[in-house]
Design an enzyme around this catalytic site. Structure first.
Site, PDB file in Angstrom:
ATOM      1  N   ASP A  31       0.882  -1.169   0.000  1.00  0.00           N
ATOM      2  CA  ASP A  31       0.000   0.000   0.000  1.00  0.00           C
ATOM      3  C   ASP A  31       0.918   1.217   0.000  1.00  0.00           C
ATOM      4  OD1 ASP A  31      -1.611   2.132   0.572  1.00  0.00           O
ATOM      5  OD2 ASP A  31      -2.567   1.239   2.337  1.00  0.00           O
ATOM      6  N   TYR A  80      -3.608   9.412   0.213  1.00  0.00           N
ATOM      7  CA  TYR A  80      -3.558   9.106   1.629  1.00  0.00           C
ATOM      8  C   TYR A  80      -2.569   7.965   1.911  1.00  0.00           C
ATOM      9  CZ  TYR A  80      -4.759   9.388   6.401  1.00  0.00           C
ATOM     10  OH  TYR A  80      -4.667   9.589   7.750  1.00  0.00           O
ATOM     11  N   GLY A  89      18.784  -6.600  -0.862  1.00  0.00           N
ATOM     12  CA  GLY A  89      18.718  -8.021  -1.236  1.00  0.00           C
ATOM     13  C   GLY A  89      17.351  -8.523  -1.633  1.00  0.00           C
ATOM     14  N   TYR A 137       1.867  -0.038  14.951  1.00  0.00           N
ATOM     15  CA  TYR A 137       0.932  -0.141  13.833  1.00  0.00           C
ATOM     16  C   TYR A 137       1.337   0.788  12.703  1.00  0.00           C
ATOM     17  CZ  TYR A 137      -3.252  -0.237  11.032  1.00  0.00           C
ATOM     18  OH  TYR A 137      -4.126  -0.378   9.992  1.00  0.00           O
ATOM     19  N   LYS A 151      -2.259  -2.245   7.648  1.00  0.00           N
ATOM     20  CA  LYS A 151      -2.579  -3.664   7.708  1.00  0.00           C
ATOM     21  C   LYS A 151      -1.751  -4.444   6.703  1.00  0.00           C
ATOM     22  CE  LYS A 151      -4.718  -5.536  10.752  1.00  0.00           C
ATOM     23  NZ  LYS A 151      -4.117  -6.739  11.340  1.00  0.00           N
ATOM     24  N   TYR A 185      -3.574  -0.948  16.999  1.00  0.00           N
ATOM     25  CA  TYR A 185      -3.642   0.455  16.641  1.00  0.00           C
ATOM     26  C   TYR A 185      -4.671   1.067  17.568  1.00  0.00           C
ATOM     27  CZ  TYR A 185      -4.182   4.431  13.445  1.00  0.00           C
ATOM     28  OH  TYR A 185      -4.208   5.657  12.856  1.00  0.00           O
TER      29      TYR A 185
END
Ligand code: F6R
Ligand code: MG
Ligand code: MG
Length: 366
Positions: A12, A90, A103, A227, A230, A346
């Site tokens: 993400d 975001y 690596g 956190y 995910k 979180y």
């Protein structure tokens, strides 16, 4: 003919609005960078997204953990991060936990599932990609696919599968692994894989050694110590002719399984199988979603994709997931909708506790 490797690497690196979906400009950029390598480092590639996760599916002949293939994925995520930052998307660059590549991408933030195999006469492969959940989410499904004859009739009917499958399970907390040979050791294995926040199935092998499935297992919070988003896992499953049929591989997704990872990585919710057109998180930043792309692998070429959950046969489970979502959302942040305290990754609770620490009084002994 050299062996074929499939590498699915995801991250993400920014989304819009909030954590809901990947921007088309990122998909375009990634597609271009990978296509440049086709016929060189790669045989074939396909870029897609599930929710806010950018997914790179690549084929080549360099084996798993190949430095150049991982570097290509890393550079691609870095280039996409630049675009995400320019557009103020975001969470731009959120999964890139390191500034330097070293690596391979393991431990640096992106998730990776890979497998190398000798192509059979015909080799159907299914790639699963999920958002708003963690790597242990695959445990239930892999158990059903490779160990439950009530799901996979072939375990009983197909002589090539009759000897069963071996599961490689990782303990993410203690960084150790174990092999369970099934069906003999199903009960032992279930004692562990029923706790998917800690024990995750990494690989499945047919008991003659043939690779059948591979998953991503990284937990960003365990890498970063806090956190940072995910883990939103990916999984590759081979199918047919002595392996579970395509239909046996996708049928378990008709059960609305509760997984961890909805809103703020801190809530349980039903994992909803969707077509790519619905792979965008909305309600309460979810519900958690999974897409499945089917391919035939032909000398390393990806023949496909077929968008497997884009089908009315999965309408009922989607409806049930929505009903389940209504029921569990009504509980607000009461457990078990909210994860248990130990699992909460979180939370503002530690800082709330700091403020209140002086106000707690010890109880007298009973
Ligand atoms: C992240 C996620 C989201 C965020 C939530 C709050 O993967 O799934 O549910 O946790 O949108 O995000 P922040 O804290 O960035 O406002
Ligand atoms: Mg995000
Ligand atoms: Mg995500």
């Amino acid at each position: 003919m050299p062996k074929t490797t499939i590498s699915v690497i995801k991250a993400d690196v920014g989304s819009f609005p909030g954590h809901s979906r990947t921007h088309p400009k990122l998909l375009e950029k990634a597609e271009k960078l990978l296509r440049n390598e086709e016929g060189k480092l790669l045989i074939d590639s396909l870029v897609t997204h599930c929710g806010d996760d950018l997914e790179l599916i690549m084929t080549h002949t360099h084996g798993v953990d190949n430095e150049r293939v991982h570097k290509l994925a890393w550079d691609t995520f870095m280039e996409c991060t630049k675009i995400a930052k320019d557009m103020k998307l975001y969470g731009a660059g959120q999964d890139m936990l390191s500034t330097a590549f070293s690596g391979n991408v393991r431990g640096l933030g992106p998730g990776v599932a890979e497998m190398e195999f000798e192509e059979r006469g015909s080799d159907p492969v299914l790639v699963f990609m999920a958002d708003k959940t963690g790597p242990g989410a695959w445990n239930f499904f892999l158990y059903k696919i490779f160990a439950d004859p009530f799901n996979t009739a072939g375990l009983v009917i197909d002589p090539a599968m009759h000897k069963g499958f071996t599961f490689e399970v990782h303990d993410l907390f203690k960084k150790r692994k174990i092999l369970f040979r099934c069906p003999e050791e199903i009960y032992d294995m279930l004692a562990y894989i029923g706790a998917p926040s800690r024990y995750v199935i990494k690989h499945v092998f047919r008991n003659d050694g043939e690779i059948a499935a591979s998953t991503s297992t990284q937990r960003l919070s365990l890498i970063a110590g806090k956190y940072v988003g995910k883990d939103d896992p990916v999984m590759i499953v081979r199918s047919q002719s002595g392996l579970p049929a395509v239909g046996e591989v996708i049928d378990p997704f008709c059960t609305p399984v509760l997984v961890a990872g909805w809103m703020r990585g801190s809530h349980h919710g039903p994992l909803m199988p969707v077509g790519l057109c619905d792979a965008n998180c909305t309600r309460f930043d979810g519900p958690p979603r999974v897409i499945c792309f089917g391919f035939q692998i032909c000398n390393g070429k990806l023949i496909g994709p077929a968008d497997m959950f884009d089908d009315p046969a999965f309408d009922r489970v989607r409806n049930r997931c929505n009903e389940f979502a209504d029921l569990i959302r009504a509980q607000g942040l009461f457990e078990p909708h909210r994860l248990s305290l130990e699992e909460m990754e979180y939370t503002t609770l530690p800082s709330v506790e700091e403020d209140l620490v002086g106000r707690w009084e010890n109880l007298p002994h009973e």
